[in-house]
Design an enzyme around this catalytic site. Structure first.
Site, PDB file in Angstrom:
ATOM      1  N   GLU A   4      -1.502  -4.026  -6.730  1.00  0.00           N
ATOM      2  CA  GLU A   4      -2.722  -4.485  -6.064  1.00  0.00           C
ATOM      3  C   GLU A   4      -3.066  -5.912  -6.472  1.00  0.00           C
ATOM      4  O   GLU A   4      -2.570  -6.430  -7.471  1.00  0.00           O
ATOM      5  CB  GLU A   4      -3.881  -3.547  -6.395  1.00  0.00           C
ATOM      6  CG  GLU A   4      -3.691  -2.165  -5.816  1.00  0.00           C
ATOM      7  CD  GLU A   4      -4.845  -1.229  -6.102  1.00  0.00           C
ATOM      8  OE1 GLU A   4      -4.885  -0.176  -5.441  1.00  0.00           O
ATOM      9  OE2 GLU A   4      -5.690  -1.515  -6.972  1.00  0.00           O
ATOM     10  N   GLU A  18       6.817   1.317  -1.411  1.00  0.00           N
ATOM     11  CA  GLU A  18       8.003   1.391  -0.562  1.00  0.00           C
ATOM     12  C   GLU A  18       8.577   0.003  -0.297  1.00  0.00           C
ATOM     13  O   GLU A  18       9.787  -0.208  -0.358  1.00  0.00           O
ATOM     14  CB  GLU A  18       7.670   2.050   0.786  1.00  0.00           C
ATOM     15  CG  GLU A  18       7.100   3.442   0.659  1.00  0.00           C
ATOM     16  CD  GLU A  18       5.580   3.455   0.601  1.00  0.00           C
ATOM     17  OE1 GLU A  18       4.991   2.783  -0.276  1.00  0.00           O
ATOM     18  OE2 GLU A  18       4.967   4.135   1.441  1.00  0.00           O
ATOM     19  N   CYS A  62       2.708   3.819   4.795  1.00  0.00           N
ATOM     20  CA  CYS A  62       1.728   3.231   5.712  1.00  0.00           C
ATOM     21  C   CYS A  62       2.472   2.577   6.886  1.00  0.00           C
ATOM     22  O   CYS A  62       3.702   2.458   6.882  1.00  0.00           O
ATOM     23  CB  CYS A  62       0.851   2.209   4.979  1.00  0.00           C
ATOM     24  SG  CYS A  62       1.677   0.649   4.600  1.00  0.00           S
TER      25      CYS A  62
END
Length: 138
Positions: free
Chosen positions: A50, A61, A92
Site C-alpha cells: 500500500e 498478484e 481485482c
C-alpha cells in the site's frame, strides 16, 4: 483447464500465505499474498504493497506477475491468491487485466481463504473478455 494436482494447489497456497506475511498494509490492514507458477516450473511470490496515495498501491498478484516478467517469464501455468479473509480471495479487475497479457483462458486460478480452503476457476471464467493487443489493430 490445465490439470493441477491437489498437492500442487496446497503447495502454492502455502507459498502465497508466506508471501502474505510480507504485505505492507498500514492503511487497510488487508494482507494478500500470491504465488504464480511459470511454464518453466519456477514460482514467483508477491504481496500487496500500500501507499498513502492509494492509486500507487500494488496488489499481490501484479507484484508476483511483474517479478516473473522482469525475470524473463512470459508463460504461466497457475496462480494462487490468499488473504486474511474467511472469503475466497479473487483478483481485482486491474489484476485480471494485467494477467490477461500473459495468461491463457484455461490457466487455473486458485482462490483461497485464510484457512486454506479454496476454489479453482479458469482465468477465462474470471475475465471472459479482456482488452488485448489485437484490439488495437485495425
Amino acid at each position: 483447464m490445465i490439470a493441477i494436482h491437489d498437492l500442487e494447489i496446497k503447495n502454492m497456497i502455502r507459498m502465497a500465505m508466506d508471501a502474505r506475511d510480507r504485505a505492507y498494509v498500514p492503511y487497510s490492514g488487508f494482507r494478500v499474498g500470491a504465488c504464480i507458477k511459470t511454464h518453466t516450473g519456477a514460482y514467483y511470490l508477491g504481496c500487496n504493497i500500500e501507499n498513502a496515495s492509494f492509486g500507487a498501491t500494488n496488489c499481490a498478484e501484479r507484484t508476483a506477475l511483474f517479478k516473473a516478467v522482469y525475470e524473463g517469464e512470459r508463460e504461466f501455468e497457475a496462480l494462487a491468491i490468499v488473504s486474511d479473509s474467511s472469503n475466497y480471495t479473487v483478483p481485482c479487475g486491474i489484476c485480471r487485466q494485467a494477467l490477461s497479457e500473459f495468461c491463457e483462458p484455461d490457466m487455473p486460478v486458485i482462490c483461497a481463504n485464510n484457512e486454506g480452503k479454496y476454489k479453482v476457476f479458469t482465468f477465462g471464467d474470471m475475465l471472459p473478455y479482456s482488452f488485448k493487443a489485437s484490439d488495437m489493430r485495425e
